[in-house]
Design a protein around this motif. Structure first.
Motif, PDB file in Angstrom:
ATOM      1  N   TYR A 135      -7.909 -22.986 -46.085  1.00  0.00           N
ATOM      2  CA  TYR A 135      -6.489 -22.691 -45.945  1.00  0.00           C
ATOM      3  C   TYR A 135      -6.251 -21.892 -44.673  1.00  0.00           C
ATOM      4  O   TYR A 135      -6.778 -20.787 -44.534  1.00  0.00           O
ATOM      5  CB  TYR A 135      -5.993 -21.896 -47.160  1.00  0.00           C
ATOM      6  N   CYS A 136      -5.481 -22.446 -43.758  1.00  0.00           N
ATOM      7  CA  CYS A 136      -5.201 -21.805 -42.471  1.00  0.00           C
ATOM      8  C   CYS A 136      -3.933 -20.968 -42.589  1.00  0.00           C
ATOM      9  O   CYS A 136      -2.844 -21.407 -42.224  1.00  0.00           O
ATOM     10  CB  CYS A 136      -5.050 -22.870 -41.387  1.00  0.00           C
ATOM     11  N   TYR A 137      -4.052 -19.749 -43.117  1.00  0.00           N
ATOM     12  CA  TYR A 137      -2.889 -18.870 -43.280  1.00  0.00           C
ATOM     13  C   TYR A 137      -2.334 -18.442 -41.937  1.00  0.00           C
ATOM     14  O   TYR A 137      -1.149 -18.556 -41.678  1.00  0.00           O
ATOM     15  CB  TYR A 137      -3.245 -17.599 -44.058  1.00  0.00           C
ATOM     16  N   ASP A 138      -3.200 -17.898 -41.112  1.00  0.00           N
ATOM     17  CA  ASP A 138      -2.755 -17.334 -39.840  1.00  0.00           C
ATOM     18  C   ASP A 138      -3.703 -17.729 -38.714  1.00  0.00           C
ATOM     19  O   ASP A 138      -3.963 -16.945 -37.804  1.00  0.00           O
ATOM     20  CB  ASP A 138      -2.652 -15.803 -39.948  1.00  0.00           C
ATOM     21  N   ILE A 139      -4.253 -18.927 -38.818  1.00  0.00           N
ATOM     22  CA  ILE A 139      -5.066 -19.501 -37.746  1.00  0.00           C
ATOM     23  C   ILE A 139      -4.582 -20.935 -37.535  1.00  0.00           C
ATOM     24  O   ILE A 139      -3.967 -21.528 -38.421  1.00  0.00           O
ATOM     25  CB  ILE A 139      -6.590 -19.496 -38.040  1.00  0.00           C
ATOM     26  N   SER A 140      -4.866 -21.473 -36.377  1.00  0.00           N
ATOM     27  CA  SER A 140      -4.468 -22.850 -36.075  1.00  0.00           C
ATOM     28  C   SER A 140      -5.441 -23.825 -36.735  1.00  0.00           C
ATOM     29  O   SER A 140      -6.544 -23.446 -37.150  1.00  0.00           O
ATOM     30  CB  SER A 140      -4.461 -23.072 -34.564  1.00  0.00           C
ATOM     31  N   VAL A 141      -5.029 -25.072 -36.823  1.00  0.00           N
ATOM     32  CA  VAL A 141      -5.917 -26.118 -37.345  1.00  0.00           C
ATOM     33  C   VAL A 141      -7.169 -26.204 -36.470  1.00  0.00           C
ATOM     34  O   VAL A 141      -8.284 -26.325 -36.981  1.00  0.00           O
ATOM     35  CB  VAL A 141      -5.184 -27.479 -37.407  1.00  0.00           C
ATOM     36  N   LYS A 142      -6.996 -26.079 -35.159  1.00  0.00           N
ATOM     37  CA  LYS A 142      -8.136 -26.120 -34.232  1.00  0.00           C
ATOM     38  C   LYS A 142      -9.141 -25.007 -34.546  1.00  0.00           C
ATOM     39  O   LYS A 142     -10.351 -25.230 -34.552  1.00  0.00           O
ATOM     40  CB  LYS A 142      -7.630 -25.997 -32.797  1.00  0.00           C
ATOM     41  N   GLN A 143      -8.644 -23.800 -34.846  1.00  0.00           N
ATOM     42  CA  GLN A 143      -9.540 -22.696 -35.212  1.00  0.00           C
ATOM     43  C   GLN A 143     -10.206 -22.969 -36.569  1.00  0.00           C
ATOM     44  O   GLN A 143     -11.369 -22.629 -36.774  1.00  0.00           O
ATOM     45  CB  GLN A 143      -8.762 -21.385 -35.263  1.00  0.00           C
ATOM     46  N   GLY A 144      -9.486 -23.595 -37.472  1.00  0.00           N
ATOM     47  CA  GLY A 144     -10.058 -23.970 -38.761  1.00  0.00           C
ATOM     48  C   GLY A 144     -11.189 -24.978 -38.604  1.00  0.00           C
ATOM     49  O   GLY A 144     -12.217 -24.883 -39.270  1.00  0.00           O
ATOM     50  N   ILE A 145     -11.003 -25.921 -37.701  1.00  0.00           N
ATOM     51  CA  ILE A 145     -12.053 -26.915 -37.438  1.00  0.00           C
ATOM     52  C   ILE A 145     -13.298 -26.223 -36.888  1.00  0.00           C
ATOM     53  O   ILE A 145     -14.425 -26.570 -37.241  1.00  0.00           O
ATOM     54  CB  ILE A 145     -11.539 -28.009 -36.481  1.00  0.00           C
ATOM     55  N   LYS A 146     -13.108 -25.213 -36.050  1.00  0.00           N
ATOM     56  CA  LYS A 146     -14.248 -24.440 -35.523  1.00  0.00           C
ATOM     57  C   LYS A 146     -15.030 -23.785 -36.671  1.00  0.00           C
ATOM     58  O   LYS A 146     -16.259 -23.725 -36.635  1.00  0.00           O
ATOM     59  CB  LYS A 146     -13.790 -23.366 -34.529  1.00  0.00           C
ATOM     60  N   VAL A 147     -14.317 -23.292 -37.692  1.00  0.00           N
ATOM     61  CA  VAL A 147     -14.994 -22.720 -38.863  1.00  0.00           C
ATOM     62  C   VAL A 147     -15.828 -23.803 -39.542  1.00  0.00           C
ATOM     63  O   VAL A 147     -17.010 -23.594 -39.860  1.00  0.00           O
ATOM     64  CB  VAL A 147     -13.986 -22.091 -39.850  1.00  0.00           C
ATOM     65  N   LEU A 148     -15.250 -24.989 -39.753  1.00  0.00           N
ATOM     66  CA  LEU A 148     -15.999 -26.091 -40.376  1.00  0.00           C
ATOM     67  C   LEU A 148     -17.236 -26.464 -39.546  1.00  0.00           C
ATOM     68  O   LEU A 148     -18.311 -26.707 -40.104  1.00  0.00           O
ATOM     69  CB  LEU A 148     -15.111 -27.324 -40.553  1.00  0.00           C
ATOM     70  N   GLU A 149     -17.072 -26.502 -38.248  1.00  0.00           N
ATOM     71  CA  GLU A 149     -18.191 -26.860 -37.362  1.00  0.00           C
ATOM     72  C   GLU A 149     -19.295 -25.816 -37.352  1.00  0.00           C
ATOM     73  O   GLU A 149     -20.414 -26.094 -36.922  1.00  0.00           O
ATOM     74  CB  GLU A 149     -17.676 -27.086 -35.939  1.00  0.00           C
TER      75      GLU A 149
END
Length: 155
Positions: A135-149
């Motif tokens: 859940y990207c509360y206060d981060i961008s989708v791009k930053q969320g993808i970095k977490v997944l990576e």
């Protein structure tokens, strides 16, 4: 002297701004990186992990798959999309595989104002699938993808 102190202060702030925290799910045998520590408040066990901080939330579940998953099929893409539908979220974008050494896929969904990355990782070696909702509360989708990576398995 003043320039040296300013340089040291700037360097310290720069390093802290880019710092990553390695979160560990011991029972799930994996790690992932975020800018802030994830607080799980004891909500983790062998098959489930729930945690969050001010900028993101994450839920993970491990499921055993008793059939073979073909590397060339769209199975993970379909499972990822289905996860969004099961949570009654709008599908915004089909993602892509995100881990080079494992079969994986994510889909971008929307839950009200928040974006959610519904991801699946399949491990052939132990026939386990990791179902992940980020859940990207206060981060961008791009930053969320970095977490997944950043996901790494400990075994």
């Amino acid at each position: 002297m003043k320039k040296t102190l300013l340089f040291i202060a700037f360097l310290t702030l720069s390093l802290n701004a880019n710092a990553q925290y390695v979160n560990v799910w011991k029972d799930g045998k994996l790690t992932f990186e975020t800018k802030q520590k994830i607080d799980t408040e004891g909500d983790e066990d062998e098959t489930d992990y729930d945690g969050e901080n001010d900028v993101l939330g994450i839920n993970m579940q491990i499921v055993t798959i008793n059939q073979n998953v073909d590397k060339n099929s769209n199975t993970l893409k379909l499972v990822s999309r289905e996860g969004c539908k099961n949570m009654y979220m709008d599908i915004i974008e089909d993602g892509r595989p995100f881990l080079p050494n494992y079969m994986s896929h994510y889909t971008v969904c929307r839950d009200g104002e928040d974006y959610v990355l519904n991801a699946v990782i399949y491990r052939e070696d132990n026939k386990k699938a990791y179902d992940i909702n980020l859940y990207c509360y206060d981060i961008s989708v791009k930053q969320g993808i970095k977490v997944l990576e950043s996901f790494k398995f400990l075994d």
